[in-house]
Design a protein around this motif. Sequence first.
Motif, PDB file in Angstrom:
ATOM      1  N   GLU A   1       2.181  11.581   5.381  1.00  0.00           N
ATOM      2  CA  GLU A   1       1.109  12.164   6.702  1.00  0.00           C
ATOM      3  C   GLU A   1       0.423  10.687   7.149  1.00  0.00           C
ATOM      4  O   GLU A   1      -0.310  10.795   8.023  1.00  0.00           O
ATOM      5  CB  GLU A   1       0.040  13.009   6.234  1.00  0.00           C
ATOM      6  CG  GLU A   1       0.699  14.672   6.018  1.00  0.00           C
ATOM      7  CD  GLU A   1       1.392  14.732   4.784  1.00  0.00           C
ATOM      8  OE1 GLU A   1       1.177  14.031   3.706  1.00  0.00           O
ATOM      9  OE2 GLU A   1       2.267  15.484   4.460  1.00  0.00           O
ATOM     10  N   GLY A   2       0.911   9.836   6.340  1.00  0.00           N
ATOM     11  CA  GLY A   2       0.099   8.343   6.782  1.00  0.00           C
ATOM     12  C   GLY A   2      -1.297   8.196   6.137  1.00  0.00           C
ATOM     13  O   GLY A   2      -1.974   7.445   6.561  1.00  0.00           O
ATOM     14  N   ILE A   3      -1.675   9.048   5.187  1.00  0.00           N
ATOM     15  CA  ILE A   3      -2.944   8.679   4.365  1.00  0.00           C
ATOM     16  C   ILE A   3      -2.772   7.859   3.381  1.00  0.00           C
ATOM     17  O   ILE A   3      -2.095   8.080   2.483  1.00  0.00           O
ATOM     18  CB  ILE A   3      -3.542  10.080   3.946  1.00  0.00           C
ATOM     19  CG1 ILE A   3      -3.573  11.216   5.130  1.00  0.00           C
ATOM     20  CG2 ILE A   3      -4.904  10.057   3.182  1.00  0.00           C
ATOM     21  CD1 ILE A   3      -3.989  12.658   4.720  1.00  0.00           C
ATOM     22  N   PRO A   4      -3.641   6.794   3.040  1.00  0.00           N
ATOM     23  CA  PRO A   4      -3.522   5.884   2.351  1.00  0.00           C
ATOM     24  C   PRO A   4      -3.525   6.646   0.871  1.00  0.00           C
ATOM     25  O   PRO A   4      -4.625   7.533   0.660  1.00  0.00           O
ATOM     26  CB  PRO A   4      -4.773   5.026   2.359  1.00  0.00           C
ATOM     27  CG  PRO A   4      -4.843   5.050   3.819  1.00  0.00           C
ATOM     28  CD  PRO A   4      -4.710   6.705   4.196  1.00  0.00           C
ATOM     29  N   TYR A   5      -2.784   6.201  -0.104  1.00  0.00           N
ATOM     30  CA  TYR A   5      -2.727   6.737  -1.408  1.00  0.00           C
ATOM     31  C   TYR A   5      -3.090   5.465  -2.481  1.00  0.00           C
ATOM     32  O   TYR A   5      -2.489   4.393  -2.647  1.00  0.00           O
ATOM     33  CB  TYR A   5      -1.553   7.358  -1.916  1.00  0.00           C
ATOM     34  CG  TYR A   5      -1.561   8.127  -3.309  1.00  0.00           C
ATOM     35  CD1 TYR A   5      -1.828   9.253  -3.086  1.00  0.00           C
ATOM     36  CD2 TYR A   5      -1.311   7.394  -4.323  1.00  0.00           C
ATOM     37  CE1 TYR A   5      -1.863   9.945  -4.471  1.00  0.00           C
ATOM     38  CE2 TYR A   5      -1.324   7.973  -5.576  1.00  0.00           C
ATOM     39  CZ  TYR A   5      -1.597   9.440  -5.776  1.00  0.00           C
ATOM     40  OH  TYR A   5      -1.816   9.871  -6.856  1.00  0.00           O
ATOM     41  N   GLY A   6      -4.280   5.404  -3.178  1.00  0.00           N
ATOM     42  CA  GLY A   6      -4.446   4.484  -4.107  1.00  0.00           C
ATOM     43  C   GLY A   6      -5.265   3.245  -3.201  1.00  0.00           C
ATOM     44  O   GLY A   6      -5.417   3.312  -2.239  1.00  0.00           O
TER      45      GLY A   6
ATOM     46  N   GLN B   1       0.962  -0.933  -0.133  1.00  0.00           N
ATOM     47  CA  GLN B   1      -0.107  -0.123  -0.030  1.00  0.00           C
ATOM     48  C   GLN B   1       0.752   1.369  -0.140  1.00  0.00           C
ATOM     49  O   GLN B   1       1.752   1.181   0.754  1.00  0.00           O
ATOM     50  CB  GLN B   1      -0.828  -0.089   1.184  1.00  0.00           C
ATOM     51  CG  GLN B   1      -1.832   1.325   1.480  1.00  0.00           C
ATOM     52  CD  GLN B   1      -2.746   1.466   0.279  1.00  0.00           C
ATOM     53  OE1 GLN B   1      -3.822   0.507   0.396  1.00  0.00           O
ATOM     54  NE2 GLN B   1      -2.666   2.389  -0.324  1.00  0.00           N
ATOM     55  N   LEU B   2       0.474   2.247  -0.956  1.00  0.00           N
ATOM     56  CA  LEU B   2       1.155   3.495  -0.934  1.00  0.00           C
ATOM     57  C   LEU B   2       0.446   4.376   0.078  1.00  0.00           C
ATOM     58  O   LEU B   2      -0.567   4.379   0.153  1.00  0.00           O
ATOM     59  CB  LEU B   2       1.223   4.248  -2.308  1.00  0.00           C
ATOM     60  CG  LEU B   2       2.104   3.440  -3.256  1.00  0.00           C
ATOM     61  CD1 LEU B   2       1.606   3.996  -4.683  1.00  0.00           C
ATOM     62  CD2 LEU B   2       3.443   3.615  -3.167  1.00  0.00           C
ATOM     63  N   TYR B   3       1.404   5.238   0.723  1.00  0.00           N
ATOM     64  CA  TYR B   3       0.830   6.280   1.765  1.00  0.00           C
ATOM     65  C   TYR B   3       1.400   7.651   1.513  1.00  0.00           C
ATOM     66  O   TYR B   3       2.642   7.497   0.953  1.00  0.00           O
ATOM     67  CB  TYR B   3       1.143   5.832   3.197  1.00  0.00           C
ATOM     68  CG  TYR B   3       0.362   4.681   3.627  1.00  0.00           C
ATOM     69  CD1 TYR B   3      -0.939   4.739   4.427  1.00  0.00           C
ATOM     70  CD2 TYR B   3       0.815   3.161   3.467  1.00  0.00           C
ATOM     71  CE1 TYR B   3      -1.590   3.651   4.881  1.00  0.00           C
ATOM     72  CE2 TYR B   3       0.132   2.242   3.933  1.00  0.00           C
ATOM     73  CZ  TYR B   3      -1.035   2.547   4.630  1.00  0.00           C
ATOM     74  OH  TYR B   3      -1.963   1.526   4.980  1.00  0.00           O
TER      75      TYR B   3
END
Length: 785
Positions: free
Chosen positions: A680-685, A675-677
């Motif tokens: 700031e620790g927000i999931p990306y994609g 998983q990409l983040y």
Amino acid sequence: MAEAAEFQGMGTSPAPRWLRRTAALIAGAPLLAALIGGPAAQPAHAAPKAAASTSVDVSLDTLAPAAPVEGDTLTLSGTVTNKGKEAVTDTEVDLLMGPRLDGRSDIDDVAKRGDYSPGSDGDKLGAPYTVKLPTVAAGLSEDFSLSVPVSKLGLDEDETGVYQLGVAVSGQTSSEQYEQVLGIERTFLPWQPEPADTKTQAAYLWPLISSTRLSAETDTDDQQSPIFSDDTLAEELAPGGRLEQLVSLGSELPVTWVIDPDLLATVEAMTGDYKVRTGPDTTVPGRNQAVAKKWLSSLENAVQGSKVVALPFGDPDLASLAHRGKDVSGSLSQLQPATTVAESTVETILHVKPSIDFAWPVEGAIDPSIVDVATSAGADKIIARSDSFRETGSVSYTPSSARPIGGGTTAVVADARLSTAFQGDLSTADGSTLAVQKFLAQTLSLTLQAPNKQRTIVVAPQRMPSASQAQTMASALRALSDQRWTQPVDLIAAAAAKPDPDATTDVPAAKSYPGRLRAQELPVQTFQDIRTTQETLNNFKVILTAQDRVVTPFGNALDREMSTSWRGKPGAAADYRRGVQTFLENLRAEVRLIQKSAVTLSGRSATIPVTVQNKLLQGVDHLVLRLKSANPTRLKLDDRSDVAEQRIKVEGGHSQSVKFAAAANANGPVQVTAQLYTEEGIPYGDPMTFTVKVSEVTPTVMLVIAGGVLLLVLAGVRMYTQRKRAAAREVPTEADSDAADDNASDDTAGDDTAEGGAGQQPSDPAPDTLPESGDASDAGEKVEH
């Protein structure tokens, strides 16, 4: 109330008084006969039907001069159209000079009147100012033209004011064979032959606003060419078009330009390469660069030396924001950036510094919540309108526009009658002429309400006047150019004028906001969609190395989603919002993980590669790739835990393979999630999951392999010993000895080559490669230790 204010002391019609006395005696004869007991005289024919005076339509196409002075000749022309089913014979056109009107309300009443009224429409001037027309057949028209010296109108220099003027058509039909008025057109004649001692200062707003056409989407070419929803803006910019007419006419008038900077940005985008949407997935090149360049150049020249007011970018709907958007978190935060970018856009494109202190709610309708929203972005002047900001005091005249409403805020109250004077269809000469005359009549009547009191008024017309409406407005302003009862000022000066102490400063309550306008407001869903798109943009921009290339067009698109121009077009507005969100999501998806198939891991330790692909034209950074093992007892990452992560940076149009160390403790499949983040620790994609098949080599197997190797070594030693002994028993010749040495050397070289080959490993893939396929890895991918 100021809107109902009248002025007193006006005279009656200037027609000869003996005519009025004679008419009164004739009208009173039947009543006198009845009072003395005699039978009333019977008319020679039946009274005309109520609709008789509307069976012929009278079009007044020209009236010049619009505001005559002594020595002028008044010229009128137009068309008579027979709307009835019978021919009109003995047709004649007469000019009726009506009474002087007592105030602004009287002007409204006359404009609404329909049928001819013998007691109210004045007297015919008669010959020689009567035009005879031939028989007008049913459905046909005849043109007319007549001229009258102003001296013959009976106007007195001391009796200035607004007079009712009528053009009446008389004639007979086969069913009613007597002379009667079959049609009438009423208008107004302002009479102020000499300049007034105290003139009304008037500020006229000249709006340059258009609907949204530019999307957030750009083409995939290197120039990122903007994409337009259609190419209809070019029609407005071309000669004769709405916006072209506003610029060419306004350049010659004393007006204050009120500009939506989005229009400037959109036209500027047309000056270069641009595309026009023709289908869901198709575009064609735009071809109107020359038109856009010429319009911008003309506008830049027109505004030099004039006052320019810049609305917030996109002309946001302040009432919708106040009534439906302010409770959606983040909505109000859109307004301040829209104001900031407005100033820089105007300065950059037009090279003038605009005022950004004004807010302009729809139709000038305000309430406390609208005032709060308007001032939240820094505006301290709100353009209201008098039909919303009604007078509640004892003012008997139209007061000045500026009203302090508290908190350092000024309501600039535009006059409703004058602001709405040029609405509707003015494409006909008749409609335009009547609108001009009524506008002039209202301005003069307003001035004469308090002839010794200096006042400053504002005219705020409709936001997007048509070409014909703009032409009519220009005609009216040109008619005021001799400044006999008004003089021009700009909006900034009008807002700074001394307020009338008796004028109301009470902001209308929320319940008084017009229901008609409330029904047209943007729905709450608009602001919820804007919030969703803003959150998506915030999550996306933090990974970009050139944020402005994305933040600027999408920020402008969000401003456009709040535009006043979407009123009455909910479907188109929703489609635009969906298009912006979809395009943004598609851009985000260009940075993604390449799907992997099952991976076979042999040995206790190895590396697991994961590929990040960036199809954007710019690089991405500040991303973290996190790998997680679903069974850390069987498979550990980084030799220590179930999670490993690495920072990611990928150039535009490239892919990067990232390797993670893995250690196996037991055989079997393990689910691994990548998983990409953002930092700031927000999931990306979306996460990517694949299976790692662990096939560990156990100690027992290692012992068996070691035993087998030992046996091979012992067998080799035994064979070597036997060969030595056999050689020792033979007496070799010199040639035989050399050959034996050569054979020994060849055997040794062969052993070295075999060892070297067994020790070589395939080279690792380059960390940064060209764009690669997004297809999943081949089945059975094997990762060696």
